[in-house]
Design a protein around this motif. Structure first.
Motif, PDB file in Angstrom:
ATOM      1  N   LYS A   3     114.240  54.778 -21.767  1.00  0.00           N
ATOM      2  CA  LYS A   3     113.286  54.848 -22.879  1.00  0.00           C
ATOM      3  C   LYS A   3     113.451  53.655 -23.807  1.00  0.00           C
ATOM      4  CE  LYS A   3     112.485  59.772 -22.913  1.00  0.00           C
ATOM      5  NZ  LYS A   3     112.427  60.984 -23.692  1.00  0.00           N
ATOM      6  N   VAL A   4     114.680  53.192 -23.994  1.00  0.00           N
ATOM      7  CA  VAL A   4     114.927  52.041 -24.868  1.00  0.00           C
ATOM      8  C   VAL A   4     114.283  50.793 -24.279  1.00  0.00           C
ATOM      9  CG1 VAL A   4     116.722  50.539 -25.802  1.00  0.00           C
ATOM     10  CG2 VAL A   4     117.046  53.008 -25.798  1.00  0.00           C
ATOM     11  N   LEU A   5     114.491  50.569 -22.991  1.00  0.00           N
ATOM     12  CA  LEU A   5     113.867  49.406 -22.354  1.00  0.00           C
ATOM     13  C   LEU A   5     112.355  49.531 -22.355  1.00  0.00           C
ATOM     14  CD1 LEU A   5     116.241  48.756 -19.342  1.00  0.00           C
ATOM     15  CD2 LEU A   5     115.993  47.397 -21.406  1.00  0.00           C
ATOM     16  N   ASN A   6     111.867  50.743 -22.148  1.00  0.00           N
ATOM     17  CA  ASN A   6     110.431  50.988 -22.162  1.00  0.00           C
ATOM     18  C   ASN A   6     109.854  50.648 -23.541  1.00  0.00           C
ATOM     19  OD1 ASN A   6     108.011  51.747 -21.110  1.00  0.00           O
ATOM     20  ND2 ASN A   6     108.414  53.935 -21.169  1.00  0.00           N
ATOM     21  N   ALA A   7     110.528  51.069 -24.595  1.00  0.00           N
ATOM     22  CA  ALA A   7     110.070  50.772 -25.963  1.00  0.00           C
ATOM     23  C   ALA A   7     110.111  49.273 -26.225  1.00  0.00           C
ATOM     24  CB  ALA A   7     110.925  51.512 -26.977  1.00  0.00           C
ATOM     25  N   ASN A 104     103.130  64.038 -20.417  1.00  0.00           N
ATOM     26  CA  ASN A 104     104.162  63.367 -21.211  1.00  0.00           C
ATOM     27  C   ASN A 104     103.624  63.079 -22.608  1.00  0.00           C
ATOM     28  OD1 ASN A 104     106.214  61.878 -22.306  1.00  0.00           O
ATOM     29  ND2 ASN A 104     106.323  60.378 -20.646  1.00  0.00           N
ATOM     30  N   PRO A 105     103.686  64.064 -23.508  1.00  0.00           N
ATOM     31  CA  PRO A 105     103.132  63.897 -24.854  1.00  0.00           C
ATOM     32  C   PRO A 105     103.826  62.829 -25.692  1.00  0.00           C
ATOM     33  CG  PRO A 105     103.955  66.143 -24.526  1.00  0.00           C
ATOM     34  CD  PRO A 105     104.223  65.395 -23.278  1.00  0.00           C
ATOM     35  N   LYS A 106     104.984  62.362 -25.270  1.00  0.00           N
ATOM     36  CA  LYS A 106     105.700  61.322 -26.015  1.00  0.00           C
ATOM     37  C   LYS A 106     105.330  59.915 -25.541  1.00  0.00           C
ATOM     38  CE  LYS A 106     109.532  64.285 -27.201  1.00  0.00           C
ATOM     39  NZ  LYS A 106     110.971  64.500 -27.183  1.00  0.00           N
ATOM     40  N   ALA A 129      92.231  60.280 -34.988  1.00  0.00           N
ATOM     41  CA  ALA A 129      93.277  61.281 -34.738  1.00  0.00           C
ATOM     42  C   ALA A 129      94.330  60.709 -33.784  1.00  0.00           C
ATOM     43  CB  ALA A 129      92.665  62.559 -34.166  1.00  0.00           C
ATOM     44  N   ASP A 130      93.894  59.992 -32.753  1.00  0.00           N
ATOM     45  CA  ASP A 130      94.849  59.359 -31.842  1.00  0.00           C
ATOM     46  C   ASP A 130      95.634  58.260 -32.564  1.00  0.00           C
ATOM     47  OD1 ASP A 130      94.414  60.978 -29.649  1.00  0.00           O
ATOM     48  OD2 ASP A 130      93.018  59.603 -28.675  1.00  0.00           O
ATOM     49  N   HIS A 131      94.956  57.549 -33.461  1.00  0.00           N
ATOM     50  CA  HIS A 131      95.655  56.535 -34.257  1.00  0.00           C
ATOM     51  C   HIS A 131      96.761  57.185 -35.086  1.00  0.00           C
ATOM     52  CE1 HIS A 131      96.236  54.185 -37.982  1.00  0.00           C
ATOM     53  NE2 HIS A 131      96.391  53.214 -37.100  1.00  0.00           N
ATOM     54  N   ASP A 136     102.461  58.418 -36.311  1.00  0.00           N
ATOM     55  CA  ASP A 136     103.531  59.410 -36.377  1.00  0.00           C
ATOM     56  C   ASP A 136     104.636  59.114 -35.355  1.00  0.00           C
ATOM     57  OD1 ASP A 136     102.056  60.679 -38.354  1.00  0.00           O
ATOM     58  OD2 ASP A 136     101.309  62.264 -37.015  1.00  0.00           O
ATOM     59  N   MET A 137     104.262  58.546 -34.222  1.00  0.00           N
ATOM     60  CA  MET A 137     105.226  58.185 -33.180  1.00  0.00           C
ATOM     61  C   MET A 137     105.945  56.868 -33.505  1.00  0.00           C
ATOM     62  SD  MET A 137     102.903  58.952 -29.819  1.00  0.00           S
ATOM     63  CE  MET A 137     104.109  59.225 -28.529  1.00  0.00           C
ATOM     64  N   ARG A 138     105.451  56.194 -34.543  1.00  0.00           N
ATOM     65  CA  ARG A 138     105.958  54.871 -34.920  1.00  0.00           C
ATOM     66  C   ARG A 138     105.780  53.866 -33.782  1.00  0.00           C
ATOM     67  NH1 ARG A 138     111.191  57.238 -37.972  1.00  0.00           N
ATOM     68  NH2 ARG A 138     110.078  57.976 -39.792  1.00  0.00           N
ATOM     69  N   SER A 139     104.668  53.988 -33.086  1.00  0.00           N
ATOM     70  CA  SER A 139     104.369  53.092 -31.973  1.00  0.00           C
ATOM     71  C   SER A 139     103.672  51.835 -32.478  1.00  0.00           C
ATOM     72  CB  SER A 139     103.448  53.789 -30.965  1.00  0.00           C
ATOM     73  OG  SER A 139     103.004  52.862 -29.994  1.00  0.00           O
TER      74      SER A 139
END
Length: 167
Positions: A3-7, A104-106, A129-131, A136-139
């Motif tokens: 997940k870290v590499l993915n981020a 995969n909601p995350k 709403a998707d934004h 909220d996900m800090r993406s």
């Protein structure tokens, strides 16, 4: 890929260090327990998608999903290739974005790309709403979707944001 590499990969793509043609393509990398066959088909689809061969990529993603129905990234990339083939495919694309989110909601990419689709369909409220979900996900993809919502169009030249790597 962790997940870290993915981020990190998503962050690099969002900063356009790895940007290439074709906006809003696919998902971040994902390691599953899927068969090598599903992974091979998925990777072939990614390569075709990157070359803007959307119809051929669509077939590869569909085949990968038949082998492993749990590949959220394959559903996301399938939705992207459908969307890029025109408005006649929007309903099917929406179905696959939703499937990716349910699996995969995350995973931030389907929210980004579904938001783009909502803008194209004239549904700014759902795009917002998707934004908010991305915020909220800090993406870092939140900023990209915000641009699309504000401008009613994708950036030019076309760019990949959060494009998936090979499995």
């Amino acid at each position: 890929m962790s997940k870290v590499l993915n981020a990190l990969y998503t962050l690099l793509l969002s900063s356009s260090l790895l940007a290439s043609p074709a906006y809003s393509a696919g998902s971040g990398s994902y390691h599953s327990n899927s068969s090598t066959s599903a992974e091979k088909l998925y990777n072939q689809g990614v390569a075709l998608m990157m070359d803007k061969k959307f119809s051929k990529a669509e077939k590869k993603f569909r085949s990968a999903i038949k082998k492993d129905t749990s590949l959220a990234e394959a559903h996301n990339n399938l939705a992207y290739t459908l969307r890029k083939q025109g408005s006649k495919n929007y309903k099917s694309a929406l179905t696959h974005y939703n499937k990716a989110i349910n699996l995969n909601p995350k995973l931030p990419e389907p929210y980004m790309y579904r938001g783009v689709l909502y803008v194209q369909m004239g549904d700014k409220q759902r795009a917002l709403a998707d934004h908010q979900t991305l915020v909220d996900m800090r993406s870092p993809l939140a900023a990209e979707l915000e641009y699309v919502v504000k401008n009613g169009r994708e950036k030019t030249p076309d760019q990949f944001f959060g494009v998936s790597d090979k499995l």
